[in-house]
Design an enzyme around this catalytic site. Structure first.
Site, PDB file in Angstrom:
ATOM      1  N   HIS A  63       0.802  -1.331   0.067  1.00  0.00           N
ATOM      2  CA  HIS A  63      -0.099   0.145   0.282  1.00  0.00           C
ATOM      3  C   HIS A  63       1.068   1.122   0.072  1.00  0.00           C
ATOM      4  O   HIS A  63       1.913   1.279   0.487  1.00  0.00           O
ATOM      5  CB  HIS A  63      -0.856   0.071   1.265  1.00  0.00           C
ATOM      6  CG  HIS A  63      -0.193  -0.096   2.490  1.00  0.00           C
ATOM      7  ND1 HIS A  63       0.165  -1.244   3.220  1.00  0.00           N
ATOM      8  CD2 HIS A  63       0.335   0.972   3.424  1.00  0.00           C
ATOM      9  CE1 HIS A  63       0.749  -0.765   4.378  1.00  0.00           C
ATOM     10  NE2 HIS A  63       0.942   0.252   4.590  1.00  0.00           N
ATOM     11  N   ASN A  64       0.400   2.268  -0.773  1.00  0.00           N
ATOM     12  CA  ASN A  64       0.954   3.680  -0.681  1.00  0.00           C
ATOM     13  C   ASN A  64       2.259   3.853  -1.538  1.00  0.00           C
ATOM     14  O   ASN A  64       2.894   4.643  -1.509  1.00  0.00           O
ATOM     15  CB  ASN A  64       1.159   4.274   0.747  1.00  0.00           C
ATOM     16  CG  ASN A  64      -0.148   4.516   1.275  1.00  0.00           C
ATOM     17  OD1 ASN A  64      -0.635   3.635   1.932  1.00  0.00           O
ATOM     18  ND2 ASN A  64      -0.726   5.736   1.216  1.00  0.00           N
TER      19      ASN A  64
END
Length: 362
Positions: free
Chosen positions: A259-260
């Site tokens: 994620h991210n």
């Protein structure tokens, strides 16, 4: 489909000689090539293979004597792998996605399907999804609500695109890849044992019970143009902001993007690469197979990491790295040379110790 040598040479932008009207239907390795095959013999080491096969035409290295090799026609490739890329594109029969939308496909009334899009059996297209013109969607693909997919995208069998993902033009998703699954984010009410170890860099910690609380993923995934994602690879959605994959980037099979993560343009991530959350990766970065990247670090433009490298800290632009932990390539090669000398060094030290011990006994 048959292709003349003249047409192939023109499409490849390469020089050809001989019977240019001769036709071939497919490519083959030299020893396996029949009369209707284009033999791929782009280096002198493949000449013996031509003698074993029955090819009439071949792609050869510059300056090759095609007549002496028993051929009727030849195309000359100064850069073999580029020629391979182009000829594979010309001769690839492709996949049959059907001519239209299969009756068993389930398409929400609010979805927008572009002109010429083909959708295979048992595919599911969710509410308000937008599928670009000329897209090819294979069987058992699922595209969730509010997804946007650009023109001429190809989603092979079993691809999963989760809600609110944005994908550019000419995307290729190989079978079973998942774009936009939730990030792996959990927290404990009190600092966890893992947080203690990370903060102290020590295994000395208080042992206590802990219950994991899920952190939902509110972001999505944004993917640029001309991106390819390999079979059974996974790109997690962001926690708050989106996970981002830049245009032209290629992911091999079994790659995981946490994620991210932000990846720049024209990067290449080979099989079994894993990128932990919130890491930023620059343009044209190449990560070879089984490279692991720590969370919350930065890898600069044009970095090359050799197979099995473990990257725990920031890497400046342009550096070639290798090893665990990652070091400059030159440094790692010296380390490996020194490691090979360790058994001899240990034997020599033991010999010296015995000599010294003998002198003391006297």
């Amino acid at each position: 489909m048959a292709h003349s040598i003249a047409d192939l040479a023109q499409a490849l932008g390469l020089q050809a000689e001989g019977a240019l009207d001769l036709s071939v239907t497919h490519a083959a390795e030299p020893a396996d090539a029949g009369p209707d095959a284009l033999a791929l013999a782009m280096a002198p080491k493949y000449a013996d293979g031509l003698a074993m096969g029955r090819a009439r035409a071949a792609i050869l290295w510059p300056g090759a004597d095609w007549r002496a090799l028993g051929l009727e026609a030849a195309i000359f490739a100064p850069r073999p792998r580029m020629a391979m890329a182009r000829v594979s594109q010309e001769l690839d029969p492709g996949y049959d996605f059907g001519a239209d939308i299969h009756p068993s496909a389930c398409i929400d009334p609010g979805a927008q399907i572009g002109n010429g899009a083909r959708i295979g059996p048992f595919a599911v297209i969710g509410a308000r999804a937008v599928i670009g013109a000329g897209a090819r969607i294979g069987p058992h693909v699922s595209v969730a609500e509010d997804v946007m997919i650009g023109d001429d995208a190809t989603l092979h069998a079993g691809v999963r695109i989760a809600a609110r993902v944005r994908i550019g033009a000419r995307f290729i998703g190989q079978p079973g890849c998942v774009i936009g699954g939730d990030g792996f984010s959990f927290v404990t009410p009190e600092p966890s044992a893992a947080e203690d170890v990370r903060a102290k860099l020590s295994g000395d910690r208080e042992i206590r019970q802990q219950k994991w609380q899920r952190i939902n993923s509110l972001g999505a995934v944004r993917i640029g143009d001309d991106v390819e994602v390999g079979a059974n690879s996974s790109i997690d959605r962001g926690t708050v902001r989106d996970t981002v994959i830049g245009s032209g980037t290629k992911l091999d099979s079994l790659v995981h993007i946490g994620h991210n993560v932000e990846i720049g343009e024209d990067a290449m991530l080979c099989g079994q690469v894993g990128i932990a959350g919130s890491t930023r990766i620059g343009n044209r970065v190449l990560l070879a197979g089984k490279v692991g990247v720590n969370d919350n670090i930065f890898i600069g433009d044009d970095v090359i990491a050799g197979g099995g490298t473990r990257i725990y800290s920031n890497v400046p632009a342009g550096r070639a790295i290798l090893g665990d932990p990652a070091t400059k390539l030159e440094t790692q090669l010296e380390i490996r040379k020194a490691l090979r000398r360790l058994p001899r060094m240990a034997a020599r030290i033991a010999e010296l110790q015995r000599a010294i011990s003998g002198q003391k006994d006297e």
